[in-house]
Enzyme design. Structure first.
Site, PDB file in Angstrom:
ATOM      1  N   LYS A 137      68.069  43.171  49.048  1.00  0.00           N
ATOM      2  CA  LYS A 137      68.668  44.191  49.907  1.00  0.00           C
ATOM      3  C   LYS A 137      67.826  44.313  51.170  1.00  0.00           C
ATOM      4  CE  LYS A 137      66.062  47.064  50.337  1.00  0.00           C
ATOM      5  NZ  LYS A 137      64.617  47.140  50.762  1.00  0.00           N
ATOM      6  N   TYR A 222      69.433  52.282  49.916  1.00  0.00           N
ATOM      7  CA  TYR A 222      69.385  52.843  48.559  1.00  0.00           C
ATOM      8  C   TYR A 222      70.070  54.212  48.514  1.00  0.00           C
ATOM      9  CZ  TYR A 222      65.844  49.498  46.960  1.00  0.00           C
ATOM     10  OH  TYR A 222      65.171  48.375  46.589  1.00  0.00           O
TER      11      TYR A 222
HETATM   12  P1  NDP Z   1      56.944  40.259  52.793  1.00  0.00           P
HETATM   13  O1  NDP Z   1      56.630  40.360  54.236  1.00  0.00           O
HETATM   14  O2  NDP Z   1      55.915  40.693  51.826  1.00  0.00           O
HETATM   15  O3  NDP Z   1      57.335  38.762  52.431  1.00  0.00           O
HETATM   16  C1  NDP Z   1      58.303  38.040  53.128  1.00  0.00           C
HETATM   17  C2  NDP Z   1      58.025  36.547  52.940  1.00  0.00           C
HETATM   18  O4  NDP Z   1      59.029  35.827  53.634  1.00  0.00           O
HETATM   19  C3  NDP Z   1      56.708  36.077  53.560  1.00  0.00           C
HETATM   20  O5  NDP Z   1      55.602  36.242  52.709  1.00  0.00           O
HETATM   21  C4  NDP Z   1      56.993  34.632  53.825  1.00  0.00           C
HETATM   22  O6  NDP Z   1      56.842  33.888  52.629  1.00  0.00           O
HETATM   23  C5  NDP Z   1      58.487  34.615  54.149  1.00  0.00           C
HETATM   24  N1  NDP Z   1      58.763  34.510  55.595  1.00  0.00           N
HETATM   25  C6  NDP Z   1      59.394  33.478  56.177  1.00  0.00           C
HETATM   26  N2  NDP Z   1      59.501  33.673  57.495  1.00  0.00           N
HETATM   27  C7  NDP Z   1      58.907  34.848  57.762  1.00  0.00           C
HETATM   28  C8  NDP Z   1      58.690  35.571  58.972  1.00  0.00           C
HETATM   29  N3  NDP Z   1      59.123  35.139  60.155  1.00  0.00           N
HETATM   30  N4  NDP Z   1      58.021  36.755  58.898  1.00  0.00           N
HETATM   31  C9  NDP Z   1      57.606  37.226  57.699  1.00  0.00           C
HETATM   32  N5  NDP Z   1      57.795  36.573  56.533  1.00  0.00           N
HETATM   33  C10 NDP Z   1      58.436  35.379  56.557  1.00  0.00           C
HETATM   34  O7  NDP Z   1      58.309  41.057  52.569  1.00  0.00           O
HETATM   35  P2  NDP Z   1      58.866  41.678  51.215  1.00  0.00           P
HETATM   36  O8  NDP Z   1      58.601  40.760  50.096  1.00  0.00           O
HETATM   37  O9  NDP Z   1      58.393  43.066  51.096  1.00  0.00           O
HETATM   38  O10 NDP Z   1      60.437  41.739  51.539  1.00  0.00           O
HETATM   39  C11 NDP Z   1      61.267  40.591  51.447  1.00  0.00           C
HETATM   40  C12 NDP Z   1      62.705  41.037  51.174  1.00  0.00           C
HETATM   41  O11 NDP Z   1      62.754  41.718  49.931  1.00  0.00           O
HETATM   42  C13 NDP Z   1      63.276  42.006  52.198  1.00  0.00           C
HETATM   43  O12 NDP Z   1      64.627  41.738  52.419  1.00  0.00           O
HETATM   44  C14 NDP Z   1      63.133  43.370  51.544  1.00  0.00           C
HETATM   45  O13 NDP Z   1      64.070  44.310  51.982  1.00  0.00           O
HETATM   46  C15 NDP Z   1      63.312  43.022  50.078  1.00  0.00           C
HETATM   47  N6  NDP Z   1      62.595  43.942  49.207  1.00  0.00           N
HETATM   48  C16 NDP Z   1      63.258  44.480  48.146  1.00  0.00           C
HETATM   49  C17 NDP Z   1      62.646  45.367  47.316  1.00  0.00           C
HETATM   50  C18 NDP Z   1      63.369  45.933  46.155  1.00  0.00           C
HETATM   51  O14 NDP Z   1      62.851  46.864  45.547  1.00  0.00           O
HETATM   52  N7  NDP Z   1      64.530  45.427  45.783  1.00  0.00           N
HETATM   53  C19 NDP Z   1      61.262  45.795  47.544  1.00  0.00           C
HETATM   54  C20 NDP Z   1      60.623  45.126  48.649  1.00  0.00           C
HETATM   55  C21 NDP Z   1      61.281  44.248  49.447  1.00  0.00           C
HETATM   56  P3  NDP Z   1      56.179  32.428  52.629  1.00  0.00           P
HETATM   57  O15 NDP Z   1      54.760  32.642  53.069  1.00  0.00           O
HETATM   58  O16 NDP Z   1      56.307  32.011  51.220  1.00  0.00           O
HETATM   59  O17 NDP Z   1      56.972  31.572  53.566  1.00  0.00           O
END
Ligand code: NDP
Length: 369
Positions: A137, A222
């Site tokens: 989401k 949410y």
């Molecule tokens: P993070 O910033 O922690 O992680 C995102 C990951 O995406 C990065 O670590 C990286 O992984 C990859 N990535 C690729 N391109 C980019 C870029 N340009 N900038 C940043 N990251 C990039 O985010 P979250 O994990 O917190 O969130 C990811 C998704 O999950 C979002 O859509 C968020 O809304 C959702 N989410 C859902 C939750 C829930 O409870 N359902 C809770 C938290 C988030 P890599 O290094 O492997 O390439």
């Protein structure tokens, strides 16, 4: 309290041994304690950030899923995750070679956990590679993106789910039951808000191109969801207001906070705030003959809830594990995913989020019918 696994929690509660009173009030997916040793759904997590970490841990607690692959743009994470989760080299992809996953029979589903604006591209690529998809989401950053994603999955004959973990969480599902079954009569007012204090200027969530918007996109989704599933209705109109900007540098691109009011056909009003400048995590519903509420309500829990009849007492579940298992069971059985977790559900939310922004921008009441 630490998130317990479903099995260990049920054992602690004595439900596995057959505690009829508690078990009778639990959704069926919490009570299923039978061990499964059939074919598992092989999942590749795409984007190894913070939430993918929660999902990876949750997947270790599942019965029907396996963390079989990863897609990452960071080579050091590939090394680290390969070791930690015993992932074979042939199941490790990056954002450039992801399309080759079409030839990998050992991956059934790609779970897209990237920044919001990347959801569309990676969902469509995974669909074209013949993989089922769970996308986090908010599903995308516009309703038209959601439509493209739904069409791509339909054309590819794969299933698309949105990672709405609360649809498998007992306290939230009790709110849904109390509302939809009108246990306290018709709900008249819902207050659902979610916020936390954001302070990291490098965070992609403050970048409009990557996030699509501020706390409304990230947290407000949410609140909209809870309004919709508790009432079992679609809103007919919305009014909204942006909050004051107290930190112009941090909130140069996205809103710092936003408040909105949804009107529903049955006469209920849902009022919510999503914010990056203070902490709030609550759901409250006032009905003709009573109330029901949760706080915390939306985060990872543990949740606390009560109604006008007293305290609620449900198990603490591993939300990520239960969500993945329930989706996997349906896909493994070759059945259609239920509507409440589908891409269509994500599209409906996105339509409302866009209307909330339009209402706040214009100061007008926006019709949703
Ligand atoms: P993070 O910033 O922690 O992680 C995102 C990951 O995406 C990065 O670590 C990286 O992984 C990859 N990535 C690729 N391109 C980019 C870029 N340009 N900038 C940043 N990251 C990039 O985010 P979250 O994990 O917190 O969130 C990811 C998704 O999950 C979002 O859509 C968020 O809304 C959702 N989410 C859902 C939750 C829930 O409870 N359902 C809770 C938290 C988030 P890599 O290094 O492997 O390439």
């Amino acid at each position: 309290m630490k998130n317990l696994t479903r099995r260990s929690f049920l054992q602690n509660l004595g439900i596995a041994a057959g505690s009829a009173t508690v078990a009778a009030t639990l959704p069926s997916f919490i009570c299923n304690t039978k061990m499964y040793d059939g074919k598992k759904l092989n999942i590749a997590l795409c984007g190894l950030g913070r939430y993918a970490g929660y999902l990876a841990e949750g997947l270790q607690e599942t019965q029907f899923c396996k963390l079989a692959g990863i897609v990452t743009g960071t080579p050091s994470k590939a090394v680290e995750w390969k070791k930690k989760y015993n992932i074979p080299d042939k199941n490790i992809y990056n954002y450039k070679n992801l399309d080759e996953i079409i030839n990998n029979k050992d991956i059934d589903l790609v779970y897209v956990v990237l920044p919001n604006a990347m959801h569309k591209e990676f969902t469509i690529r995974a669909a074209k590679a013949g993989k089922h998809i769970i996308v986090e989401k908010p599903m995308a950053i516009t309703e038209s993106d959601c439509k493209e994603m739904i069409t791509a999955c339909k054309n590819a004959g794969v299933q698309l789910a949105v990672g709405y973990r609360l649809h498998y969480e007992p306290y939230n599902m009790e709110m849904k039951r109390l509302g939809q079954e009108k246990v306290f009569g018709q709900v008249r007012l819902i207050e659902a808000s979610l916020g936390y204090k954001s302070g990291d200027p490098s965070e992609w969530r403050l970048n409009k191109a990557l996030a699509g918007g501020g706390p409304l996109m990230n947290l407000g989704v949410y609140c909209v969801q809870s309004n919709r599933y508790v009432l079992g209705e679609e809103p007919i109109s919305v009014t909204a207001q942006f909050g004051p900007v107290t930190n112009k540098k941090l909130f140069a691109e996205v809103e710092e906070s936003i408040t909105w009011q949804l009107v529903f056909p049955g006469g209920a009003v849902g009022t919510s705030t999503s914010t990056y400048n203070c902490s709030i995590d609550r759901f409250f519903a006032s009905a003709e003959n009573g109330f029901f509420e949760l706080s915390p309500a939306i985060s990872y829990g543990p949740f606390k809830g009560r109604t006008s009849n007293g305290e609620l007492n449900f198990p603490v579940t591993n939300q990520q594990a239960v969500q993945c298992d329930e989706i996997a069971k349906v896909i493994l059985a070759n059945k259609q995913l239920p509507e409440h977790i589908s891409g269509e559900e994500g599209r409906k939310d996105m339509k409302i989020l866009q209307a909330i922004y339009e209402a706040a921008r214009t100061g007008r009441k926006i019709s949703l019918v």
